[in-house]
Design an enzyme around this catalytic site. Structure first.
Site, PDB file in Angstrom:
ATOM      1  N   GLU A   1      -3.703 -49.406 -47.644  1.00 28.42           N
ATOM      2  CA  GLU A   1      -2.754 -50.032 -46.738  1.00 28.42           C
ATOM      3  C   GLU A   1      -1.322 -49.641 -47.084  1.00 28.42           C
ATOM      4  O   GLU A   1      -0.973 -49.442 -48.253  1.00 28.42           O
ATOM      5  CB  GLU A   1      -2.911 -51.554 -46.768  1.00 28.42           C
ATOM      6  CG  GLU A   1      -4.235 -52.006 -46.153  1.00 28.42           C
ATOM      7  CD  GLU A   1      -4.407 -53.505 -46.119  1.00 28.42           C
ATOM      8  OE1 GLU A   1      -5.034 -53.988 -45.164  1.00 28.42           O
ATOM      9  OE2 GLU A   1      -3.926 -54.189 -47.041  1.00 28.42           O
TER      10      GLU A   1
ATOM     11  N   CYS B   1       6.466 -49.659 -48.154  1.00 29.90           N
ATOM     12  CA  CYS B   1       5.714 -49.971 -49.364  1.00 29.90           C
ATOM     13  C   CYS B   1       4.481 -49.072 -49.401  1.00 29.90           C
ATOM     14  O   CYS B   1       3.601 -49.167 -48.545  1.00 29.90           O
ATOM     15  CB  CYS B   1       5.320 -51.439 -49.355  1.00 29.90           C
ATOM     16  SG  CYS B   1       4.451 -51.966 -50.845  1.00 29.90           S
TER      17      CYS B   1
ATOM     18  N   CYS C   1      -7.271 -51.012 -57.744  1.00 33.91           N
ATOM     19  CA  CYS C   1      -6.383 -51.097 -58.895  1.00 33.91           C
ATOM     20  C   CYS C   1      -7.205 -51.412 -60.130  1.00 33.91           C
ATOM     21  O   CYS C   1      -8.186 -52.151 -60.063  1.00 33.91           O
ATOM     22  CB  CYS C   1      -5.327 -52.184 -58.664  1.00 33.91           C
ATOM     23  SG  CYS C   1      -4.025 -52.211 -59.914  1.00 33.91           S
TER      24      CYS C   1
ATOM     25  N   CYS D   1      -4.599 -57.965 -62.097  1.00 35.03           N
ATOM     26  CA  CYS D   1      -3.631 -59.058 -62.209  1.00 35.03           C
ATOM     27  C   CYS D   1      -4.159 -60.244 -61.415  1.00 35.03           C
ATOM     28  O   CYS D   1      -4.517 -60.114 -60.245  1.00 35.03           O
ATOM     29  CB  CYS D   1      -2.261 -58.625 -61.695  1.00 35.03           C
ATOM     30  SG  CYS D   1      -1.535 -57.277 -62.658  1.00 35.03           S
TER      31      CYS D   1
ATOM     32  N   CYS E   1      -2.888 -61.285 -57.814  1.00 34.17           N
ATOM     33  CA  CYS E   1      -2.760 -60.208 -56.832  1.00 34.17           C
ATOM     34  C   CYS E   1      -4.079 -59.968 -56.118  1.00 34.17           C
ATOM     35  O   CYS E   1      -5.112 -59.753 -56.761  1.00 34.17           O
ATOM     36  CB  CYS E   1      -2.290 -58.931 -57.531  1.00 34.17           C
ATOM     37  SG  CYS E   1      -2.084 -57.521 -56.428  1.00 34.17           S
TER      38      CYS E   1
ATOM     39  N   CYS F   1       3.778 -59.181 -50.273  1.00 36.19           N
ATOM     40  CA  CYS F   1       3.587 -58.688 -51.639  1.00 36.19           C
ATOM     41  C   CYS F   1       2.373 -59.345 -52.282  1.00 36.19           C
ATOM     42  O   CYS F   1       2.228 -60.564 -52.287  1.00 36.19           O
ATOM     43  CB  CYS F   1       4.841 -58.996 -52.444  1.00 36.19           C
ATOM     44  SG  CYS F   1       4.791 -58.415 -54.139  1.00 36.19           S
TER      45      CYS F   1
END
Length: 394
Positions: free
Chosen positions: A116, A129, A136, A140, A143, A371
């Site tokens: 994305e 962005c 990933c 985290c 997230c 975010c």
């Protein structure tokens, strides 16, 4: 700046496009790599530098993908290029437009994977962005992207291709042959490497893509308009200044190792003391090029007055600004957003200590573009219902 798309929630499905099969893609090649590729394809060595300059301008200044339109090249040379290479960017699968004008693109890359991209329009700028990985590896806990395991790194072509896709949608490529004004207001004026993935775990591809974005004969973005966000891959931080030269942001989010170990697990490998030492010696840090500390505000976790005072002490001596990010909740998230009053009190403590402490306004929440909310629905769809339930706690 006025957005060129409707500002009501909308989703558009884009038809699939041919990306040229297995031919080498000129997009993403450095100038030296493109020169070598052209020579290998039969371009006389004495002409290669000139040909690179011509093709580079067609691709990155004018946005042309069809060799036949590269009219300052001889017809037989254009034919050779078409037989030997492609100019291909990621395929747009869906495009969503938020009520606030934010645009989110789901794009497909080689192997059928999807990532994305988010474009955020503002009155004086437009920020893209960009993602650097499918999924990933950092996990985290606050997230959404972190709940998707790493699939692979993106290539330089797939990274700079995201910029090209956004410029396509914004209609920002100048008409070939027309004069362009250097000081015109650009719709896409800034890049932040804050999408899916940890950029410093894909350093070479990120570096090559950003060098293309900064090239003065192409997209022409200033290095000061590119910000790389890292969770703290300490060995690569100095290298970022030396080989890319962009602005640096740190996903900080906690003021003790105990809390940061949970929020940002990479902290177990490079704890706060090591990270802060690397930032204090960052080659480009100065009062005019401050390091941005990103700090997500989590209710009852990292938002106390004590945390704010500790944060100020930790960053003492580092030219910095603190971006306070109200937590953007996602389905099954284990945290809640701090209250507005708590965020304001935290911001006041940081501001009174002499640091800029803007509170980032959430953008694109209605389309899960804010975010920490990015996640590939394709990769999610490949998981079993049990895996999804385990991720979200549902």
């Amino acid at each position: 700046m006025t957005a060129t798309a409707p500002v009501t929630p909308d989703m558009l499905t884009i038809p699939r496009k041919d990306t040229g099969g297995g031919l080498p893609n000129l997009v993403g090649m450095t100038r030296d790599a493109m020169r070598d590729a052209l020579i290998a394809a039969g371009t006389p060595e004495k002409q290669a530098k000139m040909r690179v300059g011509q093709i580079w301008q067609w691709i990155y200044h004018w946005g042309v993908r069809d060799f036949e339109q590269m009219t300052n090249l001889a017809k037989d040379y254009r034919a050779m290029l078409a037989e030997t290479f492609v100019v291909a960017v990621p395929e747009v699968v869906t495009r969503q437009v938020s009520e606030d004008g934010t645009r989110k693109y789901l794009v497909r890359i080689a192997g059928g994977h999807e990532v994305e991209i988010v474009y955020i329009p503002e009155t004086d700028r437009g920020t893209l962005c960009v993602s650097s990985q499918v999924g990933c590896t950092l996990t985290c806990s606050f997230c959404h992207t972190g709940t998707q395991k790493l699939v692979r790194n993106l290539t330089a072509a797939e990274i700079i291709g995201q910029v090209m896709v956004a410029r396509d949608d914004l209609g920002e490529w100048p008409e070939p042959g027309t004069r362009t004004e250097a000081d015109r207001t650009r719709l896409l004026s800034n890049i932040v490497l804050m999408g899916m993935g940890e950029p410093l775990y894909n350093f070479e591809s990120v570096r090559d893509a950003m060098k293309i974005a900064m090239d003065p004969h192409g997209i022409q973005l200033s290095r000061r308009r590119i910000t790389l966000s890292t969770s703290g891959v300490v060995p690569e931080i100095a290298r970022t200044a030396e080989e890319i030269g962009c602005q640096l942001a740190i996903s900080f989010h906690a003021t003790t190792d105990e809390v940061r170990d949970k929020l940002v697990p990479i902290n177990k490998r490079w704890p706060l003391a090591d990270l802060l030492d690397a930032l204090r010696s960052y080659p480009k840090v100065s009062n005019s090029e401050r390091i941005t500390f990103e700090y997500v505000m989590l209710d009852g976790v990292n938002d106390s007055d004590e945390d704010a005072h500790r944060l100020v002490k930790l960053i003492d001596g580092i030219p910095a600004k603190i971006n306070l990010i109200p937590f953007n909740e996602w389905p099954g998230a284990p945290y809640k957003r701090s209250s507005n009053n708590r965020i304001r009190k935290f911001a006041d403590i940081v501001h009174n200590a002499g640091y800029s402490s803007p509170v980032r306004r959430p953008r694109g929440e209605d389309i899960m573009a804010a975010c920490g909310q990015l996640k590939s629905e394709t990769e999610r769809g490949r998981k079993s219902k049990a895996q999804i339930a385990a991720e979200t706690g549902t």
